[in-house]
Enzyme design. Sequence first.
Site, PDB file in Angstrom:
ATOM      1  CB  VAL A  22      -1.007   0.035   1.392  1.00 56.01           C
ATOM      2  CG1 VAL A  22      -2.031  -1.107   1.186  1.00 56.01           C
ATOM      3  CG2 VAL A  22       0.001  -0.219   2.633  1.00 56.01           C
ATOM      4  CB  SER A  23       0.722   4.359  -1.795  1.00 60.22           C
ATOM      5  OG  SER A  23       0.396   3.901  -3.005  1.00 60.22           O
ATOM      6  CB  THR A  24      -0.102   6.321   2.892  1.00 58.37           C
ATOM      7  OG1 THR A  24      -1.376   5.783   2.965  1.00 58.37           O
ATOM      8  CG2 THR A  24       0.267   7.295   1.705  1.00 58.37           C
TER       9      THR A  24
END
Length: 201
Positions: A22-24
Site C-alpha cells: 500500500v502507498s501509505t
Amino acid sequence: MATTVKGSSKANTGQRVGYVRVSTVDQNTARQLDGVAVDRVFTDHASGSTTKRPALAEALAFVRQGDCLVVHSMDRLARNLDDLRRIVRELTERGVSVEFVKEGQTFTGDASSPMANLMLSMLGAFAEFERALIRERQREGIAIAKQEPGKYRGRAPALTAEQVADLRAKDAAQGGKGRAALAREFSVSRQTLYQYLEPKG
C-alpha cells in the site's frame, strides 16, 4: 475466471504466501487479499516507484519450491513491466508459482516460455497503462482544483507558525549546529528542517 499459465514445474504443494503493498500507512491492507486463503502475509507501506520494498525482499527470500506467492494485482508486485517479468521469471525458475488475484492469472513453471511471456507482457503492459492514466487524471484534477480559489490546499504544513519561530530561535541560539537533534525534536526530516531554516527567495 482464473487461468493458469504453465511451464514445466509440478503442481504446488507448499505454502500460499501473500504479498501486499500500500502507498501509505493509512491505507487498508486487508482489502487487497480479502477472502483469499494465504498462510502468511508480507506487507510493504511504500510507493510502487520506490526500490525500497523490504517486505517484498523478505517474501522473495522466504518462498520455497512448491510455494505460491499470491498478490492482489500486477501493479502491487512490480514497479514496471521489466520489473514484473524479472520477478515472475526468477520465482517460477525456482519452482514458485505466482498468482495475481485481480487478473485471474497464475504463472507456474518457466515464465520465459513463449506463451507465458506473451501473457505476462500483455497484462503487465495494461497494468502500466492503467497506472499512467490514473496519474494523468490525478494531475488534471489537481490542475483544475488549483484554478478554483480555496479548493486545493495541497499538503498541510509540517509545523505551525509558532513552532517555526521556536525552531528558528533554537537554531540561532546554537549557531546552526545540532540540526539533526532539532529535526528529531520537532519530528521532521532534515530536508524539511532546512526548508524552514533556509527558505528560498
